[in-house]
Scaffold this active site. Structure first.
Site, PDB file in Angstrom:
ATOM      1  N   TYR A  32       0.833  -1.274   0.460  1.00  0.00           N
ATOM      2  CA  TYR A  32       0.140   0.130  -0.171  1.00  0.00           C
ATOM      3  C   TYR A  32       0.733   0.893   0.240  1.00  0.00           C
ATOM      4  CZ  TYR A  32       1.107   1.523   5.097  1.00  0.00           C
ATOM      5  OH  TYR A  32       1.884   1.413   5.716  1.00  0.00           O
ATOM      6  N   LYS A 146       6.569  -1.505   1.817  1.00  0.00           N
ATOM      7  CA  LYS A 146       5.309  -1.327   2.232  1.00  0.00           C
ATOM      8  C   LYS A 146       4.217  -2.335   2.822  1.00  0.00           C
ATOM      9  CE  LYS A 146       3.838   2.977   3.093  1.00  0.00           C
ATOM     10  NZ  LYS A 146       3.630   3.487   4.464  1.00  0.00           N
ATOM     11  N   GLU A 178      12.920   2.859  14.186  1.00  0.00           N
ATOM     12  CA  GLU A 178      12.555   4.323  13.187  1.00  0.00           C
ATOM     13  C   GLU A 178      10.614   3.734  14.013  1.00  0.00           C
ATOM     14  OE1 GLU A 178      10.183   2.723   9.315  1.00  0.00           O
ATOM     15  OE2 GLU A 178       9.787   0.809   9.771  1.00  0.00           O
ATOM     16  N   LEU A 202      11.314   1.499   6.698  1.00  0.00           N
ATOM     17  CA  LEU A 202      10.516   1.642   5.873  1.00  0.00           C
ATOM     18  C   LEU A 202      11.268   3.315   5.183  1.00  0.00           C
ATOM     19  CD1 LEU A 202       8.431   1.024   3.573  1.00  0.00           C
ATOM     20  CD2 LEU A 202       7.176   3.138   4.830  1.00  0.00           C
TER      21      LEU A 202
HETATM   22  N1  PDD Z   1       3.524   5.218   7.062  1.00  0.00           N
HETATM   23  N2  PDD Z   1       8.374   3.997   8.943  1.00  0.00           N
HETATM   24  C1  PDD Z   1       6.761   3.076   8.793  1.00  0.00           C
HETATM   25  C2  PDD Z   1       6.785   1.804   9.268  1.00  0.00           C
HETATM   26  C3  PDD Z   1       5.510   3.693   8.090  1.00  0.00           C
HETATM   27  O1  PDD Z   1       4.354   3.470   7.855  1.00  0.00           O
HETATM   28  C4  PDD Z   1       5.452   5.385   6.979  1.00  0.00           C
HETATM   29  C5  PDD Z   1       4.196   5.953   6.217  1.00  0.00           C
HETATM   30  C6  PDD Z   1       6.437   6.070   7.525  1.00  0.00           C
HETATM   31  C7  PDD Z   1       7.382   6.800   6.341  1.00  0.00           C
HETATM   32  O2  PDD Z   1       7.456   6.997   5.034  1.00  0.00           O
HETATM   33  P1  PDD Z   1       6.461   7.662   4.176  1.00  0.00           P
HETATM   34  O3  PDD Z   1       7.025   9.168   4.769  1.00  0.00           O
HETATM   35  O4  PDD Z   1       6.827   7.403   2.713  1.00  0.00           O
HETATM   36  O5  PDD Z   1       5.108   8.414   4.446  1.00  0.00           O
HETATM   37  C8  PDD Z   1       8.196   5.072   7.999  1.00  0.00           C
HETATM   38  C9  PDD Z   1       2.088   5.809   6.708  1.00  0.00           C
HETATM   39  C10 PDD Z   1       1.921   7.334   6.689  1.00  0.00           C
HETATM   40  C11 PDD Z   1       1.085   5.138   6.848  1.00  0.00           C
HETATM   41  O6  PDD Z   1       0.981   3.944   7.439  1.00  0.00           O
HETATM   42  O7  PDD Z   1       0.139   5.737   7.557  1.00  0.00           O
END
Ligand code: PDD
Length: 284
Positions: A32, A146, A178, A202
């Site tokens: 996703y 993801k 993270e 991620l």
């Molecule tokens: N989450 N690490 C994890 C485990 C994440 O699920 C996310 C993002 C990030 C940050 O990635 P980005 O900058 O590309 O949004 C890091 C999204 C926002 C979510 O699951 O809602």
């Protein structure tokens, strides 16, 4: 009423029929993305959609669209849902088939669903900062994907939430990885630290934007893992994600970071983030 996209068509919720035999439902077998919309415009959407395809490749799944087609779907969702400030959610599952663990034989088409919603920026949290709670990172070893399989993230976020915290600071045996849905950064003695983009995190799109801004601003960065003990002693701490942007972390497990206020570099990076997001500048 929210307009959804499913299998090539736009429809309202009553038209969306997801099968019980969908492998996303059985196994979390899919990937996703969450893409931010500012002022009715997609933000870093090419990067997100490209990562969606990379995630799909890593789980040996084919997406029956091109990147350009999914970008166009995103644009149409913004228009059909009249999105100003909000985000797109897009997911792809391996498809519908009787429940066996191995991939379906014969192969079935993957299922793409997406929607767009209005959601305000978390302005107070961005301005004032948030508390986080450390939680052992018990997820699998492919956190670079993801994946829809988010139980480890969900349980960590819940633990933080129950402790009155906004995010979980994940660590593997004391080494910070993270957040449960964000990337983590600390500043110590004039150096910005964050976990390298390995299989254990991620590689966030916001993380990558942030590292680009550091380069422009001449902020020295080391992509190097640090421990939870080191995190407590950081001068500044913040997290990044699509929906959280650059959010100061003012305490970890109730222990204040610095003086408990958003740090100097954090605020500088927030300003730089705002400046490269045209509709945020306009909205100020
Ligand atoms: N989450 N690490 C994890 C485990 C994440 O699920 C996310 C993002 C990030 C940050 O990635 P980005 O900058 O590309 O949004 C890091 C999204 C926002 C979510 O699951 O809602």
């Amino acid at each position: 009423m929210t307009v959804y996209f499913m299998d090539g068509q736009f429809m309202d919720q009553s038209g969306v029929a997801v099968s019980v035999d969908d492998r996303g439902y059985y196994f979390g077998d899919g990937v996703y993305e969450v893409i931010k919309v500012y002022g009715g415009e997609l933000y870093t959407a090419e990067e997100h959609i490209s990562r969606l395809f990379q995630s799909a490749t890593k789980i040996k799944m084919t997406i029956p669209y091109t990147e350009a087609q999914l970008l166009e779907v995103s644009r149409q969702l913004i228009e059909k849902n009249a999105i100003g400030e909000g985000h797109i959610y897009m997911q792809v599952t391996r498809g519908v088939a009787p429940r066996v663990h191995h991939f379906p034989e014969p192969t079935v088409s993957s299922v793409v669903t997406a929607y767009a919603v209005n959601s305000p920026r978390p302005v107070a949290k961005i301005e004032n900062g948030v508390p986080v709670k450390s939680v052992e990172d018990v997820r699998w070893l492919r956190c670079d994907i993801k994946s829809l399989n988010l139980l480890g993230n969900v349980l960590a976020k819940q633990e933080a939430h129950e402790a009155g915290c906004v995010e979980a600071l994940l660590h593997r045996s004391g080494v910070v990885t993270e957040g449960s849905s964000s990337n983590m950064f600390g500043v110590k003695d004039g150096m910005l630290y964050t976990h390298p983009a390995t299989n254990l995190i991620l590689n966030g799109i916001t993380r990558q934007v942030l590292l680009g801004l550091c380069k422009e601003l001449g902020i020295p960065v080391e992509e190097k893992a640090f421990t939870l003990d080191e995190a407590f002693e950081m001068d500044e701490f913040f997290l990044t994600s699509t929906t959280s942007e650059v959010m100061p972390v003012t305490s970890i497990d109730g222990r204040l970071i610095g003086d408990g206020q958003p740090g100097e570099w954090t605020v500088k990076l927030q300003q730089a983030f705002t400046l490269q997001t045209p509709s945020l500048v306009k909205g100020q």
